[in-house]
Scaffold this motif. Structure first.
Motif, PDB file in Angstrom:
ATOM      1  N   ALA A   1      56.276  88.664  23.235  1.00 26.16           N
ATOM      2  CA  ALA A   1      55.932  89.488  22.431  1.00 26.16           C
ATOM      3  C   ALA A   1      54.365  89.852  22.513  1.00 26.16           C
ATOM      4  O   ALA A   1      54.197  91.374  21.802  1.00 26.16           O
ATOM      5  CB  ALA A   1      57.132  90.264  21.274  1.00 26.16           C
ATOM      6  N   ARG A   2      54.083  89.073  21.209  1.00 23.04           N
ATOM      7  CA  ARG A   2      52.549  88.960  20.727  1.00 23.04           C
ATOM      8  C   ARG A   2      51.352  89.516  22.362  1.00 23.04           C
ATOM      9  O   ARG A   2      50.442  89.832  22.055  1.00 23.04           O
ATOM     10  CB  ARG A   2      52.229  88.068  19.746  1.00 23.04           C
ATOM     11  CG  ARG A   2      53.030  88.255  18.556  1.00 23.04           C
ATOM     12  CD  ARG A   2      52.330  87.082  17.700  1.00 23.04           C
ATOM     13  NE  ARG A   2      51.919  85.194  18.444  1.00 23.04           N
ATOM     14  CZ  ARG A   2      52.040  84.930  17.670  1.00 23.04           C
ATOM     15  NH1 ARG A   2      54.158  84.930  17.358  1.00 23.04           N
ATOM     16  NH2 ARG A   2      52.940  84.210  18.429  1.00 23.04           N
ATOM     17  N   THR A   3      51.323  88.476  22.880  1.00 19.73           N
ATOM     18  CA  THR A   3      50.685  88.321  24.614  1.00 19.73           C
ATOM     19  C   THR A   3      51.159  89.573  24.934  1.00 19.73           C
ATOM     20  O   THR A   3      49.717  90.448  25.613  1.00 19.73           O
ATOM     21  CB  THR A   3      51.332  87.643  25.149  1.00 19.73           C
ATOM     22  OG1 THR A   3      51.295  85.644  24.298  1.00 19.73           O
ATOM     23  CG2 THR A   3      50.814  86.658  26.320  1.00 19.73           C
ATOM     24  N   PHE A   4      51.975  90.020  25.276  1.00 21.57           N
ATOM     25  CA  PHE A   4      52.408  91.287  26.052  1.00 21.57           C
ATOM     26  C   PHE A   4      52.353  93.238  25.711  1.00 21.57           C
ATOM     27  O   PHE A   4      51.423  93.413  26.068  1.00 21.57           O
ATOM     28  CB  PHE A   4      54.304  91.404  26.034  1.00 21.57           C
ATOM     29  CG  PHE A   4      54.601  93.083  26.754  1.00 21.57           C
ATOM     30  CD1 PHE A   4      54.789  92.497  27.898  1.00 21.57           C
ATOM     31  CD2 PHE A   4      55.109  94.270  26.358  1.00 21.57           C
ATOM     32  CE1 PHE A   4      54.868  93.205  29.251  1.00 21.57           C
ATOM     33  CE2 PHE A   4      55.411  95.081  27.059  1.00 21.57           C
ATOM     34  CZ  PHE A   4      55.658  95.024  28.556  1.00 21.57           C
ATOM     35  N   THR A   5      52.136  93.116  23.633  1.00 22.42           N
ATOM     36  CA  THR A   5      51.227  93.805  22.827  1.00 22.42           C
ATOM     37  C   THR A   5      49.864  93.818  23.012  1.00 22.42           C
ATOM     38  O   THR A   5      49.724  94.532  23.229  1.00 22.42           O
ATOM     39  CB  THR A   5      51.449  93.875  21.504  1.00 22.42           C
ATOM     40  OG1 THR A   5      52.880  94.077  22.096  1.00 22.42           O
ATOM     41  CG2 THR A   5      51.418  94.658  21.332  1.00 22.42           C
ATOM     42  N   ARG A   6      49.477  92.768  23.479  1.00 23.58           N
ATOM     43  CA  ARG A   6      48.177  92.269  23.523  1.00 23.58           C
ATOM     44  C   ARG A   6      47.466  92.311  24.196  1.00 23.58           C
ATOM     45  O   ARG A   6      46.362  93.626  24.792  1.00 23.58           O
ATOM     46  CB  ARG A   6      47.879  90.965  23.109  1.00 23.58           C
ATOM     47  CG  ARG A   6      45.996  90.328  22.418  1.00 23.58           C
ATOM     48  CD  ARG A   6      46.067  89.231  22.476  1.00 23.58           C
ATOM     49  NE  ARG A   6      46.833  88.093  21.722  1.00 23.58           N
ATOM     50  CZ  ARG A   6      47.662  87.676  21.368  1.00 23.58           C
ATOM     51  NH1 ARG A   6      47.632  87.134  22.833  1.00 23.58           N
ATOM     52  NH2 ARG A   6      47.916  87.361  20.156  1.00 23.58           N
ATOM     53  N   PHE A   7      47.956  92.471  25.843  1.00 26.46           N
ATOM     54  CA  PHE A   7      47.576  92.830  27.209  1.00 26.46           C
ATOM     55  C   PHE A   7      47.227  94.189  26.778  1.00 26.46           C
ATOM     56  O   PHE A   7      46.319  94.572  27.884  1.00 26.46           O
ATOM     57  CB  PHE A   7      49.260  91.776  27.746  1.00 26.46           C
ATOM     58  CG  PHE A   7      48.631  92.770  29.328  1.00 26.46           C
ATOM     59  CD1 PHE A   7      47.666  91.959  30.125  1.00 26.46           C
ATOM     60  CD2 PHE A   7      48.727  93.692  30.300  1.00 26.46           C
ATOM     61  CE1 PHE A   7      47.539  92.067  31.556  1.00 26.46           C
ATOM     62  CE2 PHE A   7      49.228  94.456  31.054  1.00 26.46           C
ATOM     63  CZ  PHE A   7      48.534  93.002  32.096  1.00 26.46           C
TER      64      PHE A   7
END
Length: 143
Positions: free
Chosen positions: A65-71
């Motif tokens: 979720a953090r990676t997806f949001t950051r992307f």
């Protein structure tokens, strides 16, 4: 709702003309960010706000979720049209999407996708649409 496919070019300074049919729907301020599959996405302010709210609901305890949001969020930039109906695409986003000269702008419901012409051809051959439709039907999506 955005629909249609338009061929344009991006100039050496990174300026891209937004098709006139898309301009009214976009409004004065909108957001450009990374998209999935190697394209960029342009969201009208209201659609971006709704997307942000969904991202904010993802659990911070999930690395995915953090990676997806950051992307999406780290690559996002606010845009407005110049007098010629163009936007400036930052170098980092041009590099991500492989935008050099020939560009496809494709309407996709609540957003516009911006593709390099080569990536558009590679990602959108539509030969497997029957299999894709069957796979979607298997998860409860039918038309």
């Amino acid at each position: 709702m955005f629909m249609g496919e338009y061929s344009h070019t991006i100039d050496s300074k990174g300026r891209l003309i937004i098709p006139s049919k898309f301009r009214e729907e976009l409004g004065e301020n909108f957001v450009l960010t990374r998209g999935l599959d190697g394209c960029l996405s342009i969201y009208p302010a209201a659609s971006w706000k709704a997307f942000e709210e969904k991202l904010a609901e993802l659990p911070l305890t999930s690395k995915d979720a953090r990676t997806f949001t950051r992307f999406f969020v780290s690559g996002a930039t606010g845009c407005e049209l110049d007098k010629q109906g163009r936007i400036l695409v930052p170098g980092t986003l041009r590099e991500y999407a492989g935008l050099e000269k020939d560009v496809i702008l494709a309407g996709n419901l609540d957003r516009i996708e911006v593709w390099s012409k080569d990536r558009w051809a590679d990602n959108n051959d539509y030969e497997d649409m029957d299999a894709i439709a069957k796979g979607l039907q298997d998860i409860g999506v039918s038309i």
